[in-house]
Design a protein around this motif. Structure first.
Motif, short mmCIF file in Angstrom:
data_model
loop_
_atom_site.label_atom_id
_atom_site.label_comp_id
_atom_site.label_asym_id
_atom_site.label_seq_id
_atom_site.Cartn_x
_atom_site.Cartn_y
_atom_site.Cartn_z
N THR A 30 -10.24 -29.13 -76.39
CA THR A 30 -10.36 -27.82 -75.78
C THR A 30 -9.72 -27.82 -74.40
OG1 THR A 30 -11.92 -26.02 -75.36
CG2 THR A 30 -12.60 -28.22 -74.67
N GLY A 31 -9.65 -26.63 -73.80
CA GLY A 31 -8.97 -26.50 -72.51
C GLY A 31 -9.80 -25.79 -71.48
N PRO A 32 -10.74 -26.47 -70.85
CA PRO A 32 -11.47 -25.87 -69.73
C PRO A 32 -10.62 -25.86 -68.46
CG PRO A 32 -12.15 -28.13 -70.01
CD PRO A 32 -11.18 -27.84 -71.12
N VAL A 33 -11.17 -25.32 -67.40
CA VAL A 33 -10.51 -25.39 -66.10
C VAL A 33 -10.55 -26.83 -65.61
CG1 VAL A 33 -10.49 -24.55 -63.72
CG2 VAL A 33 -11.29 -23.06 -65.55
N VAL A 34 -9.42 -27.33 -65.15
CA VAL A 34 -9.34 -28.63 -64.47
C VAL A 34 -8.91 -28.33 -63.04
CG1 VAL A 34 -8.31 -30.93 -64.49
CG2 VAL A 34 -8.60 -29.69 -66.65
N TYR A 35 -9.68 -28.77 -62.06
CA TYR A 35 -9.38 -28.34 -60.70
C TYR A 35 -9.70 -29.42 -59.68
CZ TYR A 35 -14.46 -27.40 -60.23
OH TYR A 35 -15.82 -27.51 -60.19
N ARG A 36 -9.06 -29.30 -58.51
CA ARG A 36 -9.33 -30.18 -57.38
C ARG A 36 -10.49 -29.58 -56.59
NH1 ARG A 36 -5.00 -33.59 -55.86
NH2 ARG A 36 -6.36 -34.20 -54.12
N THR A 37 -11.59 -30.29 -56.58
CA THR A 37 -12.81 -29.80 -55.94
C THR A 37 -12.59 -29.45 -54.47
OG1 THR A 37 -14.08 -31.22 -57.43
CG2 THR A 37 -15.22 -30.33 -55.52
N SER A 38 -11.93 -30.32 -53.73
CA SER A 38 -11.78 -30.11 -52.29
C SER A 38 -10.93 -28.87 -52.01
CB SER A 38 -11.16 -31.34 -51.62
OG SER A 38 -9.86 -31.58 -52.15
N TRP A 39 -9.92 -28.62 -52.83
CA TRP A 39 -9.05 -27.47 -52.60
C TRP A 39 -9.74 -26.16 -52.97
CZ3 TRP A 39 -4.03 -30.00 -54.98
CH2 TRP A 39 -3.59 -31.00 -54.10
N VAL A 40 -10.54 -26.18 -54.03
CA VAL A 40 -11.31 -24.98 -54.38
C VAL A 40 -12.30 -24.66 -53.27
CG1 VAL A 40 -13.08 -24.11 -55.98
CG2 VAL A 40 -10.99 -25.14 -56.87
N ARG A 41 -12.90 -25.68 -52.68
CA ARG A 41 -13.82 -25.45 -51.55
C ARG A 41 -13.05 -24.95 -50.33
NH1 ARG A 41 -17.47 -30.94 -52.30
NH2 ARG A 41 -18.79 -30.14 -54.00
N GLU A 42 -11.88 -25.49 -50.12
CA GLU A 42 -11.05 -25.03 -49.02
C GLU A 42 -10.71 -23.54 -49.19
OE1 GLU A 42 -6.63 -25.93 -47.05
OE2 GLU A 42 -7.49 -27.34 -48.51
N ALA A 43 -10.61 -23.12 -50.45
CA ALA A 43 -10.33 -21.71 -50.74
C ALA A 43 -11.56 -20.84 -50.58
CB ALA A 43 -9.78 -21.57 -52.16
N GLY A 44 -12.72 -21.46 -50.30
CA GLY A 44 -13.93 -20.69 -50.05
C GLY A 44 -14.84 -20.52 -51.24
#
Length: 446
Positions: free
Chosen positions: A164-178
């Motif tokens: 399957t294809g969930p969201v794969v993301y960089r935690t620190s950058w998502v937090r930086e985005a607020g």
């Protein structure tokens, strides 16, 4: 690339190899609960040899353990087996050639709808599917949709796993985005992607002809807005207000992305993510696996900062994701159907299947419910989102019956191209939607 595995003489050795390939250490082997069900009695043909055709691996243990299990089958039965691995892009052609010429592989492991494309050319696998379902807690809904003929108990294929294809993301950058987490609301998700681009860490989703990735994204766009390819009776329903909303959203999402996604192949988002070119995408476990197991400390740091989450649901009642499903078939042209069925039975039994599932880190999540208790799912909390990949109401051709038309629409990229034309500004949503409606109808009327 290394194709070697280690022969395992018994269950304990098999479990150990699978566990030993897991991320972050070796979890204790966990017995898979099974029912006491007698297996079907297959009598392999005298002098049988098998040729197996299947998609190439994205992570090394997939192939290594599959090959090792195959060698165990040969050691047990004396039946020689050759496994040919084919690039994902080339699989549809290879499968079509085998069925249309009536020669080639004795076991073909294709994708989801393939058995329905060639329904008159496959050997029924009902006895094997019913045995495995009875022994291993039953089949998930997605496995039944792809395995069984519509409105029938006859099994045309044997689903072996789905990615399957969930969201794969960089935690620190998502937090930086607020954002503390991936929002489930479509509007907030779009806002997250806009901010990620603004701070130099854009998202990336394929609307090219990238197998797996592009259909996964296009279908998510449809289903999260309440749209579908067809209705329950198989009537094409792409030309709808819900699809129009999905197309508008796709256009807005494209503006947030890294350049070049329209030419991506199946590995492009993997490379872009580990290179730090994107901060968010949709993918199987392969990105995390490659970064975690790399000998490069910089890649290990990427893995430590990587997390997974459901794609936003929008108006869907469950995560609007399906699983790209490995679906095994025994062609009618084979001269050794009994040997072919016995090979598939052997590969799906716990001694073989659980090490493969575990070694793949759930890249191919289980179609049989008993394997949900595999140790792999408690070995790393970052894998949890992949566990129930095949426990979903969504599938290629949702909401209608699986048929040859379903596979033809997918193979001709009708839904993906509908979104791509709008995302690139080639057509308006209304025009692209009408063109896709006409193209899909041609197949559903054929």
């Amino acid at each position: 690339m290394d194709e070697e595995g280690t022969r395992r003489p018994g269950r304990r050795g098999a479990m150990a190899l699978g566990a030993g390939l897991l991320l972050g250490g070796t979890p204790a082997a966990r017995a898979i609960a099974t029912a006491d069900v007698p297996p079907p009695r297959y009598t392999p043909e005298s002098g049988a040899r098998l040729r197996v055709l299947r998609p190439a691996r994205f992570i090394e243990p997939d192939e290594a353990i599959f090959n090792a299990n195959t060698r165990r089958f040969t050691a047990r039965t004396g039946i020689e087996v050759r496994v040919d691995y084919v690039n994902w892009d080339d699989m549809p052609v290879q499968v079509a050639v085998a069925y249309n010429t009536g020669q080639g592989a004795d076991v073909i492991i294709g994708f989801g709808a393939d058995p329905h494309l060639y329904a008159e050319k496959v050997t029924e696998l009902t006895d094997l599917a019913e045995y495995l379902g009875a022994k291993y807690g039953g089949w998930y809904d997605l496995a039944q949709v792809y395995g069984r003929k519509h409105r029938s108990n006859a099994w045309l294929g044997l689903p072996m796993g789905g990615t399957t294809g969930p969201v794969v993301y960089r935690t620190s950058w998502v937090r930086e985005a607020g954002f503390d987490a991936i929002p489930g609301d479509l509007g907030r998700f779009l806002e997250l992607c806009r901010v990620l681009k603004r701070i130099g860490h854009p998202c990336g989703f394929a609307l090219s002809h990238a197998p797996g990735d592009a259909p996964g994204y296009a279908n998510w766009l449809l289903w999260s807005h309440g749209a579908s390819l067809v209705d329950e009776e198989g009537k094409v329903t792409l030309d709808s207000p819900a699809t129009a909303r999905a197309l508008d959203y796709a256009k807005a999402m494209q503006d947030t992305m890294v350049p070049g996604t329209m030419s991506w192949n199946g590995a492009s988002n993997n490379r872009a993510f580990v290179a730090g070119e994107i901060g968010l995408t949709q993918n199987g476990v392969s990105i995390y696996y490659s970064a975690k197991t790399s000998k490069d400390p910089a890649q290990n740091a990427v893995a430590a900062d990587t997390e997974h989450a459901e794609m936003p649901r929008g108006v869907a009642p469950k995560a609007p994701e399906t699983a790209l499903t490995l679906n095994a078939m025994v062609p009618r042209h084979t001269r050794v159907p009994q040997a072919a069925k016995e090979y598939l039975r052997f590969m799906m039994e716990a001694e073989q299947y659980d090490p493969w599932l575990s070694g793949c880190l759930g890249y191919w999540s289980q179609p049989l419910k008993a394997y949900a208790e595999s140790a792999v799912w408690s070995s790393d909390p970052k894998l949890a989102v992949y566990r129930d990949a095949m426990d979903t109401p969504f599938y290629e051709g949702f909401r209608g019956p699986i048929s040859a038309a379903t596979g033809a629409v997918a193979e001709n990229w009708i839904v993906v191209d509908m979104f791509a034309r709008v995302a690139t500004g080639q057509q308006s949503p209304a025009d692209s939607m009408r063109d896709a409606q006409r193209a899909a109808r041609r197949w559903y009327k054929a």
